[in-house]
Design an enzyme around this catalytic site. Structure first.
Site: not given
Ligand code: ATP
Length: 288
Positions: A12, A38-39, A182, A204-205, A231-232, A269
């Protein structure tokens, strides 16, 4: 029990520029960071830092970046396979961030595409029933399907995080035991018939849906600095928490994943933001 992650590993590079260039423009910029990405790599690194034996099957190219990636991986406990570089440039993501907070990303996939099914299967040869095969969305639908089919035929547990999303991934649900998506991926791919489905919902969670439970875990409150890699981190710790306790992902695994993702969100990062082994060890001990 071992986790095999078949996916990608990239360099990256983040560049700061004044504004996103118009067609034909020649502009100045400043390279502000170079990191592992990379995921596949992200998830494998965090799983291995949780103390799980992890093999990352991902291609590096025969260029300077390939060597750089391998040097970075020497500090991690995972095994990176194949051991030799592929005759391609290493995959790279160039991330342009402009003054107005917008960004544009260019990612190459030549090395990941050159990692043939035969090469990957050769590195899965020592996998046995009960091991895990984890894939993301960086391979073609055909290659992803073939690997999950092979895994199911050999008694492995299949885990899918279909990101980057491809609408055709919706055909693969019958081959998947555990899915982590997601909200956008859930809407597009309509996961159905999955024994363990987790839908993450950003700040949100996250929600866990199985035959016997439906559980929501709010995100761990944190000062959000950069959500890249959340997410990872979440997926990796969800899986590791369950594997370390010999169960399928449950409410406690969601809590552990949420706490770990909050650490990543609180730092800039991706690779540099991941929780350390010590942080993960402490966090995974909570609630036992
Ligand atoms: P990525 O941006 O890595 O691709 P994603 O879209 O796969 O993420 P998200 O749903 O955005 O996944 O986030 C995964 C988890 O990370 C959420 O379920 C939550 O537990 C945590 N998370 C994401 N954003 C926040 C935040 N602003 N504050 C606290 N926890 C967070």
């Amino acid at each position: 029990m071992r986790v095999y992650v078949a996916g990608n590993i990239v360099v990256d590079e983040t560049w700061s520029i004044h504004e996103l260039p118009q067609k034909g423009a020649s502009i100045h910029g400043v390279k502000i960071s170079q990191d592992i990405g990379g995921k596949g790599a992200n998830q494998a690194i965090v799983i291995s830092r949780c103390g799980i034996e992890t093999q990352l099957i991902a291609a590096t190219g025969d260029d300077i970046n390939g060597q750089w990636i391998r040097n970075c991986m020497h500090n991690e406990t995972l095994m990176l396979l194949p051991e030799n570089n592929i005759a391609e440039h290493s995959d790279t993501s160039i991330i342009f961030t402009s003054d107005d907070g917008d960004n544009a990303i260019i990612t190459t996939m030549a090395a990941a595409n050159a990692l043939t099914l035969d090469i990957i299967l050769a590195h899965l040869a020592d996998a046995s029933a009960g091991d895990i095969l984890l894939q993301q969305g960086n391979f073609s639908v055909e290659k992803t399907r073939a690997l999950f089919s092979w895994a199911k035929n050999h008694g492995l547990i299949t885990v899918f995080n279909p990101s980057p999303v491809n609408p055709d991934f919706a055909d693969l649900w019958p081959l998947v035991d555990i899915a982590v998506v997601n909200q956008h991926e859930a809407e597009l791919l309509q996961p159905a018939g999955i024994a363990t489905l987790v839908i993450t919902q950003g700040a949100a969670g996250a929600e866990l849906i199985t035959d016997s439970q439906h559980h929501f875990c709010p995100a761990t409150p944190v000062q959000s600095v950069d959500s890249t890699g959340a997410g990872d981190t979440f997926l990796a710790v969800l899986l590791a928490s369950a594997l370390l306790r010999g169960v399928t992902p449950d409410a406690l695994a969601l809590q552990h994943a949420s706490a770990a993702a909050a650490i990543t969100v609180s730092r800039t990062g991706t690779f540099k933001a991941f929780p350390t082994e010590e942080e993960l060890c402490a966090l995974l001990a909570v609630g036992l």
